[in-house]
Scaffold this motif. Structure first.
Motif, PDB file in Angstrom:
ATOM      1  N   GLU A  32       0.444  -0.971   0.042  1.00  0.00           N
ATOM      2  CA  GLU A  32      -0.170  -0.265   0.014  1.00  0.00           C
ATOM      3  C   GLU A  32       1.073   1.204   0.126  1.00  0.00           C
ATOM      4  N   LEU A  33       1.993   1.054   0.630  1.00  0.00           N
ATOM      5  CA  LEU A  33       3.124   2.286   1.115  1.00  0.00           C
ATOM      6  C   LEU A  33       3.380   2.583  -1.075  1.00  0.00           C
ATOM      7  N   SER A  34       3.510   1.678  -1.608  1.00  0.00           N
ATOM      8  CA  SER A  34       4.002   1.467  -2.659  1.00  0.00           C
ATOM      9  C   SER A  34       3.031   2.113  -3.704  1.00  0.00           C
ATOM     10  N   THR A  35       1.793   1.871  -3.414  1.00  0.00           N
ATOM     11  CA  THR A  35       1.051   2.065  -4.361  1.00  0.00           C
ATOM     12  C   THR A  35      -0.110   3.986  -4.224  1.00  0.00           C
ATOM     13  N   ALA A  36       0.884   4.268  -2.521  1.00  0.00           N
ATOM     14  CA  ALA A  36      -0.092   4.836  -2.243  1.00  0.00           C
ATOM     15  C   ALA A  36       0.972   6.395  -2.538  1.00  0.00           C
ATOM     16  N   VAL A 102       9.760   5.721  -9.050  1.00  0.00           N
ATOM     17  CA  VAL A 102       9.304   6.233  -8.256  1.00  0.00           C
ATOM     18  C   VAL A 102       9.340   5.030  -7.203  1.00  0.00           C
ATOM     19  N   GLY A 103       8.308   4.029  -8.144  1.00  0.00           N
ATOM     20  CA  GLY A 103       7.862   2.330  -7.427  1.00  0.00           C
ATOM     21  C   GLY A 103       9.657   1.887  -7.251  1.00  0.00           C
ATOM     22  N   LEU A 104      10.263   1.908  -7.354  1.00  0.00           N
ATOM     23  CA  LEU A 104      11.708   1.345  -7.054  1.00  0.00           C
ATOM     24  C   LEU A 104      12.291   1.732  -5.694  1.00  0.00           C
ATOM     25  N   MET A 203      -2.258   7.042   5.368  1.00  0.00           N
ATOM     26  CA  MET A 203      -2.453   4.780   5.793  1.00  0.00           C
ATOM     27  C   MET A 203      -2.099   3.891   5.307  1.00  0.00           C
ATOM     28  N   ALA A 204      -0.809   4.364   4.718  1.00  0.00           N
ATOM     29  CA  ALA A 204       0.192   3.632   4.068  1.00  0.00           C
ATOM     30  C   ALA A 204       0.988   3.365   5.358  1.00  0.00           C
ATOM     31  N   ILE A 205       1.369   4.390   5.762  1.00  0.00           N
ATOM     32  CA  ILE A 205       3.006   4.850   6.452  1.00  0.00           C
ATOM     33  C   ILE A 205       2.821   3.725   8.294  1.00  0.00           C
ATOM     34  N   LEU A 206       0.974   4.101   8.103  1.00  0.00           N
ATOM     35  CA  LEU A 206       0.419   3.148   9.572  1.00  0.00           C
ATOM     36  C   LEU A 206       0.912   2.109   9.257  1.00  0.00           C
ATOM     37  N   ASP A 207      -0.161   1.326   7.729  1.00  0.00           N
ATOM     38  CA  ASP A 207       0.208  -0.351   7.222  1.00  0.00           C
ATOM     39  C   ASP A 207       1.741  -0.497   7.060  1.00  0.00           C
ATOM     40  N   PHE A 208       2.599   0.196   7.083  1.00  0.00           N
ATOM     41  CA  PHE A 208       4.285  -0.335   6.866  1.00  0.00           C
ATOM     42  C   PHE A 208       4.548  -0.662   8.033  1.00  0.00           C
TER      43      PHE A 208
END
Length: 356
Positions: A32-36, A102-104, A203-208
């Motif tokens: 999710e962090l990559s996607t966000a 960015v993804g990498l 939310m992605a940072i929290l998920d990480f």
């Protein structure tokens, strides 16, 4: 990582287990962090890139429409295809290059640079429908479902608040010219995407951090697993025993090589033998260079006789030296007087032999 039973998984993962997990491509990461991050960067990029897209598309349309007397032939079709292909290539390459970069970078930031051939190997157990059902109704799947529902609710609520705040302006669009309406809608879409992107990123940072915690829980080991891994790293017990035996044999060999250099061997005729050496330039007191009991003691005495080392029988002193002083250590102060008297006799005998 497949879920394991939680019973007795109380031990932190060993370095070997962490290394093995990494080799298999199992690292703490949040998709999710990559996607966000990709979504948010895309929105910002398109905000500044859109004017160029509009201008470029306008030139593309003008070029197509300029062919008023266009005759479809093999050459003209190839020319049109090449022009269209080059246009889309020029427009889309910067955008896709940015997304890939960015993804990498996001993945490298999460778990470092990693190339894992094992991660590309097919996992046949995933095709097992029974395992699929277990995973479907697992605790982790339930948590993921709750997270998804929460994100949908939050994103939908934030989008509702943004649109609600613009409702008056949206209602008057019917009386506006098409260009003004498009500009307004474009800005509204960007505002929606940007604010939702920031929310998704949070939310992605929290998920990480949640994924890192879950990763540590998955890696935990039982006491038995730690023992088994230790055995694997140390090797077979029989091999370890053989190595220790060889080490003891080498230590005995080195010890026996020091016996001929000793000044005196103090014995308890049969049971103990301790060889001492004194060098006034190197040591404050005599040091024990060899010691042994029973067969080892007899061997020390035998070597001492062969090389003319003085042997002195003193059972109490021999037992004390054997039990209190390790090889390579100096004798304690309470034995200085007794050893000094023995060494005095040894040196006197050596001097007499030299004179003779």
């Amino acid at each position: 990582m497949p879920e394991r039973g939680d019973a007795e998984r109380t031990e932190e993962a060993t370095p070997r287990r962490r290394q093995k997990a990494r080799e298999e491509g199992n690292v703490p990461k949040s998709r999710e962090l990559s996607t966000a991050v990709i979504f948010l960067i895309s929105v910002i990029f398109l905000y500044f890139y859109t004017p160029y897209l509009i201008e470029s598309f306008s030139k593309f349309i003008k070029h197509i429409l300029s062919k008023t007397n266009y005759i479809i032939t093999k050459n003209s079709t190839i020319e049109l295809f090449n022009f269209t292909f080059q246009y889309y290539l020029k427009v889309l390459i910067p955008f896709f290059a940015l997304l890939i970069t960015v993804g990498l970078l996001v993945n490298v930031a999460q778990f470092g640079f990693l190339v894992s051939p094992k991660a590309l190997e097919p996992k046949w157990d995933r095709l097992n429908p029974i395992n699929g059902l277990k995973n479907l109704f697992s605790k982790r799947s339930f948590v993921e479902l709750l997270k998804s529902l929460f994100k949908i609710f939050v994103v939908g609520f934030v989008a509702y608040l943004i649109v609600k705040g613009k409702i008056d302006q949206i209602l008057v669009l019917a009386d506006s010219d098409p260009f003004s309406s498009l500009v307004f809608l474009g800005k509204l879409v960007f505002e929606l995407c940007f604010k939702i992107g920031l929310l998704i990123l949070l939310m992605a940072i929290l998920d990480f951090f949640y994924q890192k915690w879950q990763y540590e829980q998955d890696l935990k080991m039982t006491k038995q697993e730690v023992k088994e891994e230790f055995k694997q790293m140390e090797g077979d017990p029989l091999i370890r025993q053989r190595i220790r035996s060889m080490q003891r044999e080498m230590a005995r060999k080195r010890m026996m090589e020091e016996v001929p250099k000793a000044d005196v061997v103090i014995t308890n005729p049969i049971h103990y033998a301790v060889a001492l050496k004194y060098d006034a330039n190197k040591n404050k007191a005599p040091i024990v260079v060899a010691k042994g009991q029973r067969l080892m003691a007899l061997k020390i005495k035998e070597i001492a006789k062969e090389h003319g080392v003085f042997i002195h029988e003193d059972p109490p002193l021999a037992r004390t030296l054997f039990s209190q002083v390790d090889i390579g250590e100096e004798i304690p102060e309470n034995l200085y007087k007794a050893i000094a008297e023995i060494l005095a006799i040894v040196y006197k005998m050596k001097n007499n032999n030299i004179k003779q």
